[in-house]
Scaffold this active site. Structure first.
Site, PDB file in Angstrom:
ATOM      1  N   LYS A 117     -40.075  13.029-110.783  1.00 51.88           N
ATOM      2  CA  LYS A 117     -39.144  11.915-110.621  1.00 51.88           C
ATOM      3  C   LYS A 117     -37.728  12.287-111.084  1.00 51.88           C
ATOM      4  CE  LYS A 117     -42.326   8.071-110.401  1.00 51.88           C
ATOM      5  NZ  LYS A 117     -43.617   8.786-110.322  1.00 51.88           N
TER       6      LYS A 117
HETATM    7  C1  LIG Z   1     -44.581   8.799-109.327  1.00 49.93           C
HETATM    8  C2  LIG Z   1     -45.577   9.892-109.347  1.00 49.93           C
HETATM    9  C3  LIG Z   1     -46.391  10.171-108.221  1.00 49.93           C
HETATM   10  C4  LIG Z   1     -46.370   9.326-106.962  1.00 49.93           C
HETATM   11  O1  LIG Z   1     -45.197   9.502-106.217  1.00 49.93           O
HETATM   12  P1  LIG Z   1     -44.827   8.486-105.047  1.00 49.93           P
HETATM   13  O2  LIG Z   1     -43.484   8.908-104.589  1.00 49.93           O
HETATM   14  O3  LIG Z   1     -44.831   7.120-105.648  1.00 49.93           O
HETATM   15  O4  LIG Z   1     -45.862   8.624-103.994  1.00 49.93           O
HETATM   16  C5  LIG Z   1     -47.254  11.251-108.296  1.00 49.93           C
HETATM   17  N1  LIG Z   1     -47.341  12.011-109.416  1.00 49.93           N
HETATM   18  C6  LIG Z   1     -46.585  11.769-110.507  1.00 49.93           C
HETATM   19  C7  LIG Z   1     -46.756  12.631-111.701  1.00 49.93           C
HETATM   20  C8  LIG Z   1     -45.674  10.712-110.519  1.00 49.93           C
HETATM   21  O5  LIG Z   1     -44.927  10.483-111.604  1.00 49.93           O
END
Ligand SMILES: *Cc1c(COP(=O)(O)O)cnc(C)c1O
Length: 519
Positions: A117
């Protein structure tokens, strides 16, 4: 230069057209409840010539197609990108690692909070600051546009948002987490950020309570009158935009690493998915021209997306609701960004029925409105038209992974290669291995690694505790995270009451404003 069609934005529910990128970034969600999309996905005619670009150079090429230079001049955009990706620990930002024959991992966790993120939220934080500082030139005190970002987190989003926004001008950020219900590392990552504009609230309640409080604030006339509320959840289009870079960069890295892979060949991407943000960025990359054999959706036991690709029906799980799994960042009941994909699929379907571009867009929005009304009132919709499903299946495949399979993959991967997967990445690798078997090893796979294993110590430790010589502190935990436990923290514990939170947010914003005016 005037904005192109790919630099102007609309709402999936038909209420907005012709919006600027700035409006889309600062608003997050459209007034009609829809999500923002560019009028058109730009075709990158010369994408093959991007082959040897650095991550930052590639980001500039891609972002420029979606952001008009009349909105953000090229040199400013370059500076924003440079600031955003200089905070990463890896020189190449997102390194590509070979796991076994035809299987690669794209490590996306080298940013400040150790989850993928960061790649989007570092960019979003710098964008917010750039746009606000520009809006506020020559303005004083109350006239300044001061953004108050409020968000709820079960762990990953909160720390990435805080690291993205700490110390930024004209922005305050308040993150709500459920008291004693996030992992100690994730809690420490948030509460050790003691920058003036960062506020952590530990709510006496659950994650759902935190989300309800945030929703109540966004719906509250009083809050909206006194504050300019902003959101950082994955519906902000700039987050999707930032993630498109992953797919191009991974593809070119593969071409550099694998002698049998040439630019122009097709690759399979596997993406662990919750809100469908990361994998939607992959869809944009393919529409721009990147050759993908398939984008494979990897879900945990919260499998609404896998059920959609299997049946054409999009439906909340009526029996189990949202389950708590070993990959908590993917524990969702519905995937907010899926609305964006459905809009494209509905539009492409309308085109095949002979409608022109304009009326196809209108039809797509009408379909979305009807589907989401049904989702709200009955908990689901569909099956969608079989041509819509078939068209989607040309690009997407899906698979689902249970908790026990997740643990088994962490263990078997460690046994074979000594590489330690976090549980979200393990969901992806499980799906990738099954896909490799289905394609008989004819196609190269890139699986996206979304978090560092240190963030999910309980699952990783329980998976590997019986392996000879395994030591979490030594093998997994980075020094930087070890050091968190001795740092000063700041957090306010609050009852589960949205009115109480509102008063705190108002007074914190007021303090931040005053501190900023006095320099
Ligand atoms: C947010 C997150 C996801 C999911 O990502 P999306 O874009 O919501 O599909 C997967 N793995 C981790 C570690 C995350 O923080």
């Amino acid at each position: 230069m005037a904005a192109t069609e790919s630099q102007k934005y609309l709402s999936t529910r038909g209420g907005d057209y012709g919006l600027s990128f700035e409006t889309v970034v600062l608003k997050g969600l459209a007034a009609d409840g829809g999500l923002f999309l560019p009028h058109e996905v730009p075709i990158a005619e010369d994408w093959q010539s991007w082959k040897d670009l650095s991550y930052k150079e590639l980001a500039f090429k891609i972002f420029s197609l979606y952001i008009s230079s009349s909105e953000i001049p090229p040199d400013d955009l370059k500076a924003i990108i440079d600031r955003s990706y200089s905070t990463f620990r890896a020189d190449d930002v997102t390194p590509l690692i070979n796991v076994e024959d035809n299987l690669y991992l794209l490590e996306l966790f080298h940013g400040p909070s150790y989850s993928f993120k960061d790649c989007a939220l570092q960019f979003l934080g710098n964008l917010f600051e750039y746009l606000l500082v520009r809006k506020n030139q020559g303005k004083q005190g109350k006239d300044r546009h001061h953004l108050t970002v409020v968000g709820a987190t079960s762990g990953d989003t909160g720390s990435a948002a805080i690291y993205g926004l700490r110390g930024k001008k004209d922005v305050s950020v308040t993150i709500l987490h459920p008291k004693d219900r996030v992992s100690p590392i994730q809690e420490a990552q948030m509460t050790t950020c003691i920058d003036r504009n960062v506020h952590n609230l530990a709510i006496r309640g659950t994650f759902d309570d935190c989300q309800d409080i945030v929703k109540a604030l966004f719906n509250d006339p009083d809050s909206n009158k006194t504050l300019k509320l902003g959101a950082v959840n994955s519906i902000n289009f700039s987050r999707i935009l930032a993630q498109i870079v992953f797919y191009f960069y991974a593809y070119f890295s593969l071409a550099r690493k694998s002698p049998s892979f040439k630019v122009g060949d097709k690759v399979r991407f596997v993406t662990p998915t919750g809100n469908f943000g990361n994998i939607l960025a992959g869809f944009f990359a393919t529409k721009m021209g990147l050759p993908a054999d398939k984008l494979v959706v990897a879900t945990n036991e919260n499998d609404i997306l896998h059920r959609f690709w299997t049946t054409g029906r999009y439906e909340k799980d009526p029996v189990h609701g949202c389950k708590e799994t070993y990959s908590p960042a993917m524990d969702i009941l519905v995937s907010s960004n899926f609305e964006r994909l459905l809009w494209f699929l509905a539009k492409e379907h309308a085109v095949t029925t002979g409608k022109d571009d304009q009326s196809s867009k209108k039809q797509a929005s009408a379909d979305i409105v009807a589907w989401y009304q049904s989702l709200k009132s009955t908990g689901g919709f569909g099956p969608v038209h079989k041509d819509i499903l078939e068209n989607g299946r040309l690009t997407f495949e899906s698979d689902r992974v249970s908790n026990s399979e997740t643990v088994e993959t962490i263990r078997s991967c460690y046994k074979q290669t000594k590489y330690i997967l976090d549980p979200h990445t393990a969901v992806g690798i499980t799906v990738a291995k099954r896909s490799l078997a289905r394609t008989s090893g004819h196609i190269q796979h890139i699986s996206l690694s979304t978090a560092h294993p240190a963030k999910f110590s309980e699952v990783v430790t329980s998976a590997l505790k019986d392996e000879a010589g395994f030591n979490f502190e030594e093998q997994v935990l980075p020094d930087e995270l070890k050091a968190l436990s001795s740092k000063e923290t700041r957090v306010t514990t609050v009852d589960n009451s949205w009115e109480a939170v509102r008063e705190i947010v108002k007074s914190q914003t007021e303090e931040d404003l005053q501190a900023e005016s006095s320099g």
